[in-house]
Design a protein around this motif. Structure first.
Motif, mmCIF file in Angstrom:
data_model
loop_
_atom_site.group_PDB
_atom_site.id
_atom_site.type_symbol
_atom_site.label_atom_id
_atom_site.label_comp_id
_atom_site.label_asym_id
_atom_site.label_seq_id
_atom_site.Cartn_x
_atom_site.Cartn_y
_atom_site.Cartn_z
ATOM 1 N N ARG A 30 0.882 -5.508 7.599
ATOM 2 C CA ARG A 30 -0.107 -6.454 8.134
ATOM 3 C C ARG A 30 -0.908 -5.863 9.285
ATOM 4 N NH1 ARG A 30 4.047 -11.003 9.985
ATOM 5 N NH2 ARG A 30 5.098 -10.144 8.183
ATOM 6 N N TYR A 31 -0.385 -4.805 9.922
ATOM 7 C CA TYR A 31 -1.061 -4.191 11.070
ATOM 8 C C TYR A 31 -1.916 -2.985 10.657
ATOM 9 C CZ TYR A 31 2.668 -6.910 13.198
ATOM 10 O OH TYR A 31 3.526 -7.921 13.530
ATOM 11 N N ASN A 32 -1.964 -2.687 9.349
ATOM 12 C CA ASN A 32 -2.660 -1.484 8.890
ATOM 13 C C ASN A 32 -3.585 -1.754 7.705
ATOM 14 O OD1 ASN A 32 -1.456 1.143 10.298
ATOM 15 N ND2 ASN A 32 0.200 -0.340 10.089
ATOM 16 N N LYS A 33 -4.066 -2.980 7.594
ATOM 17 C CA LYS A 33 -4.828 -3.387 6.417
ATOM 18 C C LYS A 33 -6.137 -2.631 6.246
ATOM 19 C CE LYS A 33 -3.031 -8.122 6.148
ATOM 20 N NZ LYS A 33 -3.337 -9.559 6.308
ATOM 21 N N ASP A 34 -6.744 -2.222 7.340
ATOM 22 C CA ASP A 34 -8.096 -1.668 7.266
ATOM 23 C C ASP A 34 -8.138 -0.147 7.415
ATOM 24 O OD1 ASP A 34 -9.137 -4.279 7.039
ATOM 25 O OD2 ASP A 34 -9.028 -4.526 9.207
ATOM 26 N N PHE A 35 -6.987 0.514 7.227
ATOM 27 C CA PHE A 35 -6.920 1.970 7.406
ATOM 28 C C PHE A 35 -6.571 2.665 6.093
ATOM 29 C CE2 PHE A 35 -5.463 0.258 11.605
ATOM 30 C CZ PHE A 35 -6.564 0.673 12.347
ATOM 31 N N ASN A 36 -6.904 3.966 6.021
ATOM 32 C CA ASN A 36 -6.400 4.804 4.940
ATOM 33 C C ASN A 36 -5.357 5.779 5.509
ATOM 34 O OD1 ASN A 36 -7.935 6.649 6.332
ATOM 35 N ND2 ASN A 36 -9.420 6.986 4.703
ATOM 36 N N ARG B 221 0.821 -1.203 0.000
ATOM 37 C CA ARG B 221 0.000 0.000 0.000
ATOM 38 C C ARG B 221 0.858 1.257 0.000
ATOM 39 N NH1 ARG B 221 -3.178 3.987 2.097
ATOM 40 N NH2 ARG B 221 -5.366 3.836 1.450
ATOM 41 N N GLY C 99 -2.082 1.577 13.048
ATOM 42 C CA GLY C 99 -2.171 0.333 13.788
ATOM 43 C C GLY C 99 -1.207 0.294 14.957
#
Length: 397
Positions: free
Chosen positions: A380-386, A36, A374
């Protein structure tokens, strides 16, 4: 971080600009970007830039001390000792978290360091696309020491190629086209002409290595090594299938694999300074800190944050069977100083040095940054953030 430039950037930011930026970033690259990319670069103040440079200078001074190789000999696992180690690392990368000190000042704190290459090609491409997509002013640069794109690529070329021609040097990883960082390999190939090969592409004749170049075998004089042994350790039979690169071979390494271990978490207990968290080898710990909640346990020989114990519980230290292979490190608390549209974001900045043969010391050349919301910085600790992911830091020239 620079509040004026940040305010201007955020006010002009749109999702459409970001989408166009990603399209342009991926246009024309041989391998798609597999990680990302953040919506924004970082904008450093002059003060924070100078603190980063000072912190880096102090760490490099330790690496330059006589006897550093003797002190770090234990860092190299016996199974991964490679011949032809050179006198110094060709690459040094230093990761700093952006934190707040006891007086409320924004300061860098060392997180990790490596004698191993990073995205030295991709960061140039990334910064150019940020500049174009978001109209970043020409007085902002990603380079240090007065370098510009041309002089930086000259230094990169000098470091990687040394005295050889581009087709005598290969960029090598275990399965290069399918690595997440493959985009960097191919951009570097475009900048300096070095072909990209996988471990399985190596051809051995006696002590010499070759690869196929336009259907003909071409001698490899030097390997630009991107292979991390941690990643192939799970396959104990790998060298039954490919050339065993651990054997004595008539080839140079840049960087030699031993420097990955010498300049690593193993180095942390050797460092001191305002920007260094307290760190001890676990087997040298005389007394467990009363404020154990302010420390983290890290295995010396792990990759990408694997095995780290962030919240130490009672008995965790006693359970560790090989304390000589662990460090107890003061916990670093990131300050979410980057202002995104929906709150603060944490920042990690990587200083990236180049040290070509013949130079007395490494040159701080370029940087990489990562943004996180995250618990840890990694993807892997920030998958669901923008407003998270890989980026780069701009600063005044």
């Amino acid at each position: 971080m620079n509040p004026t430039i940040r305010k201007t950037f955020n006010e002009s930011f749109t999702e459409e600009k970001y989408a166009d930026f990603l399209v342009d970033l991926n246009a024309g690259v041989k391998s798609p970007i597999e990680f990302r990319i953040a919506e924004t670069p970082v904008f450093l103040t002059d003060d924070f830039r100078d603190k980063l440079i000072k912190a880096g200078d102090e760490i490099v001074a330790t690496i330059l001390k006589p006897g550093f190789k003797d002190i770090t000999e234990r860092a190299i696992p016996g199974a991964w000792r490679i011949t032809n180690e050179n006198a110094h690392p060709h690459f040094i990368t230093l990761d700093f978290g952006v934190c707040k000190d006891g007086a409320g000042n924004i300061v860098p704190k060392l997180i990790e360091l490596q004698g191993f290459p990073s995205l030295y090609g991709f960061q140039v491409h990334l910064a150019e696309n940020y500049r174009h997509a978001f109209d970043i002013h020409g007085n902002q640069t990603i380079f240090f020491n007065g370098l510009n794109k041309s002089s930086y690529l000259d230094l990169l070329r000098k470091t990687i190629l040394g005295p050889y021609q581009p087709d005598e040097v290969v960029i090598m990883d275990v399965d290069a086209p399918n690595q997440k960082t493959a985009v960097d390999f191919y951009l570097t190939e475009g900048y300096i002409g070095t072909p990209v090969v996988s471990l399985a592409d190596l051809i051995q004749q006696g002590s010499q290595l070759f690869y196929l170049h336009h259907g003909e075998q071409k001698r490899i004089r030097r390997i630009y090594n991107r292979l991390i042994f941690d990643e192939i350790e799970s396959d104990p039979e790998i060298f039954d299938k490919v050339v065993d690169i651990r054997q004595p071979l008539d080839v140079e390494w840049v960087a030699h694999p031993s420097w990955f271990y010498r300049i690593s978490k193993f180095t942390m207990p050797l460092l001191q300074g305002d920007y260094i968290p307290k760190t001890q080898f676990l087997h040298e710990l005389k007394e467990t800190p009363a404020d154990l909640q302010n420390y983290v346990l890290k295995p010396l020989f792990s990759f990408a944050g694997q095995g780290v114990i962030i919240d130490i519980m009672d008995g965790d230290i006693e359970k560790i069977k090989d304390p000589e292979n662990w460090i107890l490190q003061e916990k670093v608390t990131y300050e979410p100083v980057l202002k995104s549209p929906d709150g603060g974001v944490k920042i990690e900045i990587r200083l990236m040095y180049l040290w070509p043969d013949g130079d007395a010391k490494p040159t701080l050349a370029i940087n990489l940054a990562r943004l996180s919301k995250g618990k840890m910085i990694g993807v892997r600790y920030n998958k669901d953030f923008n407003w998270v992911g890989g980026t780069v830091a701009f600063m005044h020239k």
